[in-house]
Design an enzyme around this catalytic site. Structure first.
Site, PDB file in Angstrom:
ATOM      1  N   SER A  50       6.808 -10.397 -41.378  1.00  0.00           N
ATOM      2  CA  SER A  50       6.020 -11.043 -42.160  1.00  0.00           C
ATOM      3  C   SER A  50       6.618 -10.982 -43.601  1.00  0.00           C
ATOM      4  O   SER A  50       7.715 -10.505 -43.767  1.00  0.00           O
ATOM      5  CB  SER A  50       4.678 -10.145 -42.401  1.00  0.00           C
ATOM      6  OG  SER A  50       5.043  -8.917 -43.042  1.00  0.00           O
ATOM      7  N   ASP A  82       6.709 -14.608 -39.236  1.00  0.00           N
ATOM      8  CA  ASP A  82       5.099 -14.599 -39.176  1.00  0.00           C
ATOM      9  C   ASP A  82       4.683 -15.248 -40.507  1.00  0.00           C
ATOM     10  O   ASP A  82       5.023 -14.872 -41.827  1.00  0.00           O
ATOM     11  CB  ASP A  82       4.906 -12.988 -39.194  1.00  0.00           C
ATOM     12  CG  ASP A  82       3.313 -12.818 -38.735  1.00  0.00           C
ATOM     13  OD1 ASP A  82       2.928 -14.011 -38.163  1.00  0.00           O
ATOM     14  OD2 ASP A  82       2.603 -11.930 -39.222  1.00  0.00           O
ATOM     15  N   HIS A 180      -7.259 -10.716 -39.962  1.00  0.00           N
ATOM     16  CA  HIS A 180      -6.404  -9.719 -40.207  1.00  0.00           C
ATOM     17  C   HIS A 180      -6.872  -8.333 -40.635  1.00  0.00           C
ATOM     18  O   HIS A 180      -7.855  -8.210 -41.677  1.00  0.00           O
ATOM     19  CB  HIS A 180      -5.170 -10.174 -41.155  1.00  0.00           C
ATOM     20  CG  HIS A 180      -4.559 -11.526 -40.699  1.00  0.00           C
ATOM     21  ND1 HIS A 180      -4.690 -12.609 -41.123  1.00  0.00           N
ATOM     22  CD2 HIS A 180      -3.541 -11.534 -39.674  1.00  0.00           C
ATOM     23  CE1 HIS A 180      -4.079 -13.500 -40.529  1.00  0.00           C
ATOM     24  NE2 HIS A 180      -3.086 -12.733 -39.631  1.00  0.00           N
ATOM     25  N   GLY A 181      -6.317  -7.338 -40.216  1.00  0.00           N
ATOM     26  CA  GLY A 181      -6.641  -5.967 -40.910  1.00  0.00           C
ATOM     27  C   GLY A 181      -7.800  -5.116 -39.974  1.00  0.00           C
ATOM     28  O   GLY A 181      -8.089  -5.604 -38.972  1.00  0.00           O
ATOM     29  N   ASP A 232      -0.678  -6.111 -35.720  1.00  0.00           N
ATOM     30  CA  ASP A 232       0.020  -5.073 -36.925  1.00  0.00           C
ATOM     31  C   ASP A 232      -0.633  -4.038 -37.055  1.00  0.00           C
ATOM     32  O   ASP A 232      -0.436  -2.727 -37.171  1.00  0.00           O
ATOM     33  CB  ASP A 232       0.449  -6.109 -37.994  1.00  0.00           C
ATOM     34  CG  ASP A 232       1.075  -5.360 -38.995  1.00  0.00           C
ATOM     35  OD1 ASP A 232       1.399  -4.434 -38.860  1.00  0.00           O
ATOM     36  OD2 ASP A 232       1.196  -5.895 -40.092  1.00  0.00           O
ATOM     37  N   THR A 233      -2.125  -4.043 -37.416  1.00  0.00           N
ATOM     38  CA  THR A 233      -2.943  -2.965 -37.941  1.00  0.00           C
ATOM     39  C   THR A 233      -2.838  -1.920 -37.126  1.00  0.00           C
ATOM     40  O   THR A 233      -2.833  -0.802 -37.346  1.00  0.00           O
ATOM     41  CB  THR A 233      -4.283  -3.608 -37.907  1.00  0.00           C
ATOM     42  OG1 THR A 233      -4.162  -4.506 -39.175  1.00  0.00           O
ATOM     43  CG2 THR A 233      -5.416  -2.650 -38.572  1.00  0.00           C
TER      44      THR A 233
END
Ligand code: G3H
Ligand code: 13P
Ligand code: ZN
Length: 284
Positions: A50, A82, A180-181, A232-233
């Site tokens: 990212s 990304d 996201h997250g 990712d998270t």
């Protein structure tokens, strides 16, 4: 092995009806965790960087680490940018050795998104680098850009058809209810929309913000044509929670390897679970 283009992995996944995990590579331990998981599960894998990762580790460090991981592994590994938003950075990534890039023009009007995606494709096609585009706005925070839940805009199927027709892009990230997250409540994906989009565009679909999406919804999304799943998270959580546990259990420890080693193991385990869930285990 040398790094492979993402398209190669996604076409195999399309043929056999599974999805390939795209895991965010932020530091050496996480690159090794992704590599070790892929080897243990004999799974193809995408490592992605990212904007935040490039800022933190540096472009050449990321390329160097991932290239080395690919050389050491007996499974196919791709290196992907990304959420690229800057044409010049995309060129720098390709020059550095990335085998795939995302051009994220989702914040732009459709025609502008199409025009810049085509500009990217003009330089990637002759050299076999894959391109992922994005349509619709995915909620949450990514690369320092924050999209409030109410501002997240689901992908319009007809726009997706026009976009793919006018670009011929290799894969498409869509907004169907992921963010996201960490999720506040339980996400509920819009499968009807996904089915419509897949019926109109004959390319692999990409799901962002996939950490925290319940397993049954992930399986359904794969059944309906999702072929690349970004995580990712869940890696951040596994890594940091274990590092914190180690520091609390051994407050006098000053050897970072004693803290980061178990964190790397914890990250490896969650990535292995995802590979089994996505159906990519055993497909290398
Ligand atoms: O796009 C999703 C990633 O979680 C990026 O976040 O820029 O903080 O690395 P980051
Ligand atoms: P999560 O951090 O929600 O898993 O999202 C990852 C992602 O979409 C990276 O592009
Ligand atoms: Zn994303």
């Amino acid at each position: 092995m040398a790094l492979v283009p993402v398209t190669e992995l996604l076409l195999d996944a399309e043929r056999e009806g599974y999805a390939v995990g795209a895991f965010n590579a932020n530091n050496m331990e996480i690159v090794q965790a992704i590599m070790n998981a892929a080897i243990k599960e004999q799974s193809p894998v995408i490592m992605q960087a990212s904007q935040g990762a490039i800022k933190y580790a540096g472009l050449e460090f990321i390329t160097g680490m991932v290239r080395l991981a690919a050389q050491e592994a007996d499974v196919p590994i791709a290196l992907h940018l990304d959420h690229g938003t800057d044409f010049d950075q995309i060129v720098r990534c390709i020059r550095s050795g990335f085998t795939s890039v995302m051009y994220d023009g989702s914040r732009l009007p459709l025609e502008e998104n199409i025009a810049i995606t085509n500009k990217v494709l003009e330089i990637t096609r002759p050299i076999g680098v894959s391109v992922e585009a994005e349509l619709g706005k995915i909620g949450g925070t990514e690369d320092l850009i924050h999209v409030e839940a109410e501002d997240a805009i689901y992908t319009d199927p007809e726009e997706a058809r026009i976009f793919v027709e006018k670009t011929g892009v290799e894969s498409l990230a869509i907004a169907i209810g992921t963010a996201h997250g960490q999720y506040k409540g339980e996400p509920r994906l819009d499968f009807e929309r996904l089915e419509k989009i897949k019926g109109l565009v004959n390319i692999p679909i990409v799901l962002h913000g996939s950490s925290g999406v319940p397993d049954d919804q992930i399986r359904r999304a794969i059944d309906l044509g999702v072929r690349k799943i970004n995580i990712d998270t869940n890696i951040r959580e596994a890594f940091v929670w274990e590092a914190r546990r180690q520091m609390q259990a051994n407050p006098d420890e000053i050897d970072p390897r004693k803290i980061l080693g178990p964190a790397r193991e914890a990250a490896t385990e969650i990535i292995r679970e995802k590979m089994r869930l996505f159906g990519s285990a055993g497909k290398a």
